[in-house]
Design a protein around this motif. Structure first.
Motif, PDB file in Angstrom:
ATOM      1  N   UNK A  18     -11.204   1.131 -10.268  1.00 48.82           N
ATOM      2  CA  UNK A  18     -10.075   0.679  -9.483  1.00 48.82           C
ATOM      3  C   UNK A  18      -9.642   0.934  -8.547  1.00 48.82           C
ATOM      4  N   UNK A  19      -9.912  -0.555  -8.102  1.00 47.06           N
ATOM      5  CA  UNK A  19     -10.055  -0.702  -6.418  1.00 47.06           C
ATOM      6  C   UNK A  19      -8.790  -0.538  -5.948  1.00 47.06           C
ATOM      7  N   UNK A  20      -7.871  -0.701  -6.761  1.00 49.87           N
ATOM      8  CA  UNK A  20      -6.005  -1.096  -6.046  1.00 49.87           C
ATOM      9  C   UNK A  20      -5.986  -0.076  -5.056  1.00 49.87           C
ATOM     10  N   UNK A  21      -6.733   1.361  -5.160  1.00 48.20           N
ATOM     11  CA  UNK A  21      -6.284   2.709  -4.002  1.00 48.20           C
ATOM     12  C   UNK A  21      -7.103   2.150  -2.531  1.00 48.20           C
ATOM     13  N   UNK A  22      -7.724   1.763  -2.313  1.00 50.29           N
ATOM     14  CA  UNK A  22      -8.835   2.040  -1.529  1.00 50.29           C
ATOM     15  C   UNK A  22      -8.297   0.424  -0.466  1.00 50.29           C
ATOM     16  N   UNK A  23      -8.030  -0.609  -1.318  1.00 49.58           N
ATOM     17  CA  UNK A  23      -7.448  -2.201  -0.830  1.00 49.58           C
ATOM     18  C   UNK A  23      -6.450  -1.539  -0.483  1.00 49.58           C
ATOM     19  N   UNK A  24      -5.531  -1.092  -1.045  1.00 52.38           N
ATOM     20  CA  UNK A  24      -3.993  -0.363  -0.611  1.00 52.38           C
ATOM     21  C   UNK A  24      -4.148   0.145   0.599  1.00 52.38           C
ATOM     22  N   UNK A  25      -5.546   1.012   0.609  1.00 50.06           N
ATOM     23  CA  UNK A  25      -5.374   1.937   2.087  1.00 50.06           C
ATOM     24  C   UNK A  25      -5.845   0.730   3.239  1.00 50.06           C
ATOM     25  N   UNK A  27      -4.972  -2.677   3.746  1.00 46.81           N
ATOM     26  CA  UNK A  27      -4.165  -3.119   3.294  1.00 46.81           C
ATOM     27  C   UNK A  27      -2.945  -2.842   4.938  1.00 46.81           C
ATOM     28  N   UNK A  28      -2.657  -1.716   4.508  1.00 46.46           N
ATOM     29  CA  UNK A  28      -1.958   0.157   5.245  1.00 46.46           C
ATOM     30  C   UNK A  28      -2.302  -0.529   6.615  1.00 46.46           C
ATOM     31  N   UNK A  29      -4.330  -0.233   7.246  1.00 46.17           N
ATOM     32  CA  UNK A  29      -4.402  -0.091   8.023  1.00 46.17           C
ATOM     33  C   UNK A  29      -4.137  -1.286   8.795  1.00 46.17           C
ATOM     34  N   UNK A  30      -4.358  -2.608   7.851  1.00 47.57           N
ATOM     35  CA  UNK A  30      -3.665  -3.618   8.572  1.00 47.57           C
ATOM     36  C   UNK A  30      -2.964  -4.315   9.444  1.00 47.57           C
ATOM     37  N   UNK A  31      -1.352  -3.078   8.536  1.00 48.07           N
ATOM     38  CA  UNK A  31       0.003  -3.404   8.909  1.00 48.07           C
ATOM     39  C   UNK A  31      -0.206  -2.736  10.300  1.00 48.07           C
ATOM     40  N   UNK A  32      -0.249  -1.453   9.670  1.00 47.07           N
ATOM     41  CA  UNK A  32      -0.282  -0.611  11.109  1.00 47.07           C
ATOM     42  C   UNK A  32      -0.694  -1.515  12.804  1.00 47.07           C
ATOM     43  N   UNK A  33      -2.200  -1.681  12.343  1.00 45.16           N
ATOM     44  CA  UNK A  33      -2.626  -2.741  13.836  1.00 45.16           C
ATOM     45  C   UNK A  33      -1.772  -4.045  13.653  1.00 45.16           C
ATOM     46  N   UNK A  34      -1.364  -4.373  12.813  1.00 43.47           N
ATOM     47  CA  UNK A  34      -0.493  -6.462  13.410  1.00 43.47           C
ATOM     48  C   UNK A  34       0.416  -5.167  14.450  1.00 43.47           C
ATOM     49  N   UNK A  35       1.581  -4.634  13.886  1.00 47.78           N
ATOM     50  CA  UNK A  35       2.486  -4.377  13.795  1.00 47.78           C
ATOM     51  C   UNK A  35       2.331  -3.511  15.532  1.00 47.78           C
ATOM     52  N   UNK A  36       1.679  -2.575  16.249  1.00 45.81           N
ATOM     53  CA  UNK A  36       0.967  -2.828  17.298  1.00 45.81           C
ATOM     54  C   UNK A  36       1.032  -3.735  18.305  1.00 45.81           C
ATOM     55  N   UNK A  37       0.156  -4.391  17.345  1.00 42.02           N
ATOM     56  CA  UNK A  37       0.272  -6.096  18.612  1.00 42.02           C
ATOM     57  C   UNK A  37       1.086  -6.958  18.408  1.00 42.02           C
ATOM     58  N   UNK A 196      -9.132   5.506  11.863  1.00 41.58           N
ATOM     59  CA  UNK A 196     -10.490   5.147  11.239  1.00 41.58           C
ATOM     60  C   UNK A 196     -10.781   5.737  10.801  1.00 41.58           C
ATOM     61  N   UNK A 197     -10.497   7.069  10.334  1.00 44.53           N
ATOM     62  CA  UNK A 197     -10.641   7.870   9.274  1.00 44.53           C
ATOM     63  C   UNK A 197     -10.712   7.565   7.621  1.00 44.53           C
ATOM     64  N   UNK A 198      -8.742   6.577   8.224  1.00 43.45           N
ATOM     65  CA  UNK A 198      -8.491   6.527   6.484  1.00 43.45           C
ATOM     66  C   UNK A 198      -9.465   4.845   6.093  1.00 43.45           C
ATOM     67  N   UNK A 199      -9.731   4.845   7.114  1.00 44.57           N
ATOM     68  CA  UNK A 199     -10.881   3.294   6.660  1.00 44.57           C
ATOM     69  C   UNK A 199     -12.029   3.242   6.157  1.00 44.57           C
ATOM     70  N   UNK A 200     -11.867   4.874   6.987  1.00 48.24           N
ATOM     71  CA  UNK A 200     -13.691   4.933   6.122  1.00 48.24           C
ATOM     72  C   UNK A 200     -13.316   5.754   5.071  1.00 48.24           C
ATOM     73  N   UNK A 205     -14.206   4.342  -0.549  1.00 50.64           N
ATOM     74  CA  UNK A 205     -14.073   4.654  -2.135  1.00 50.64           C
ATOM     75  C   UNK A 205     -14.218   3.390  -2.891  1.00 50.64           C
ATOM     76  N   UNK A 206     -13.917   2.266  -1.882  1.00 49.67           N
ATOM     77  CA  UNK A 206     -14.567   0.940  -2.195  1.00 49.67           C
ATOM     78  C   UNK A 206     -15.636   0.712  -2.565  1.00 49.67           C
ATOM     79  N   UNK A 207     -16.463   1.116  -2.120  1.00 53.75           N
ATOM     80  CA  UNK A 207     -18.041   1.084  -2.215  1.00 53.75           C
ATOM     81  C   UNK A 207     -18.278   1.816  -3.924  1.00 53.75           C
ATOM     82  N   UNK A 208     -17.635   3.354  -3.422  1.00 54.38           N
ATOM     83  CA  UNK A 208     -18.239   4.171  -5.173  1.00 54.38           C
ATOM     84  C   UNK A 208     -17.700   3.440  -5.803  1.00 54.38           C
ATOM     85  N   UNK A 209     -16.288   3.249  -5.842  1.00 53.69           N
ATOM     86  CA  UNK A 209     -16.191   2.354  -7.145  1.00 53.69           C
ATOM     87  C   UNK A 209     -16.306   0.983  -7.529  1.00 53.69           C
ATOM     88  N   UNK A 210     -17.047   0.518  -6.843  1.00 60.14           N
ATOM     89  CA  UNK A 210     -18.159  -0.851  -6.829  1.00 60.14           C
ATOM     90  C   UNK A 210     -19.278   0.170  -7.878  1.00 60.14           C
TER      91      UNK A 210
END
Length: 216
Positions: A18-25, A27-37, A196-200, A205-210
């Protein structure tokens, strides 16, 4: 003899690929960046007159509302990411680390909600002419970053132990986790390091699942 740094593979089950977990992570990071901007910076200092604080809140009220909406919606993907990542770490033997990681992110989510609530309080106070409310909210935002320190420390310690002791995470993510833990002392920097750690982690995890899906 070469040492394999990769953590042991989790049991082959429905969630393995499943890629849902990493993708959700991510998306969360993207929302933090967008909110800050969107939010930017009110710019008022505690020493500024209340009238100036009110004026700056009024100038940025639309940005604050948009940023608050994005920040709150962004917690949803985080709640998807955490239980999936917890189960994955537990399957690798990192039991207390997995629970501590969840608690650390829960503290960050709580601090984000408080932070957002204070910003909205300042905006509403300014809108209705309550200068003392806007001034108090502005003063609070100058120190609110410390609310993120407990979560950063918990995440950093959990990641360090999981990576360096139990191989619940790869060693390089464990070493990176130590930097996150140190960042709790300077949360204005630690927050960036934690993201950055969460993004890494999410990309790993996404690469591992692929890779797992290709070898299945």
């Amino acid at each position: 003899m070469a040492v394999n740094d990769a953590p042991p593979k989790a049991p082959a089950d429905a969630d393995q690929n499943s890629r849902l977990g990493p993708i959700a992570g991510i998306v969360f990071i993207a929302s933090v960046i967008l909110s800050s901007i969107l939010f930017g910076d009110v710019g008022a200092e505690p020493s500024d007159p209340a009238s100036e604080v009110v004026a700056q809140y009024l100038d940025t009220e639309q940005d604050i509302e948009a940023a608050a909406l994005v920040a709150m919606l962004g917690i949803g993907p985080l709640l998807v990411f955490l239980p999936i990542q917890r189960d994955r770490m537990r399957s690798r033997g990192a039991t207390w680390e997995a629970e501590t990681l969840v608690l650390g992110f829960a503290f960050l989510a709580l601090a984000t909600m408080v932070d957002t609530g204070v910003d909205l309080m300042g905006r509403v106070g300014a809108e209705h002419g309550h200068q003392e409310v806007a001034q108090a909210a502005n003063d609070f935002t100058w120190n609110i970053v410390w609310l993120y320190s407990p979560g950063l420390l918990a995440i950093g310690l959990a990641a360090t132990s999981a990576g360096l002791r139990h191989r619940g995470l790869p060693r390089w993510l464990g070493a990176f986790g130590a930097v996150v833990a140190v960042g709790a002392v300077m949360p204005w920097i630690g927050l960036f390091v934690g993201l950055v750690w969460m993004l890494a982690l999410s990309i790993y995890e996404l690469v591992q699942r692929r890779s797992g899906s290709r070898s299945a």
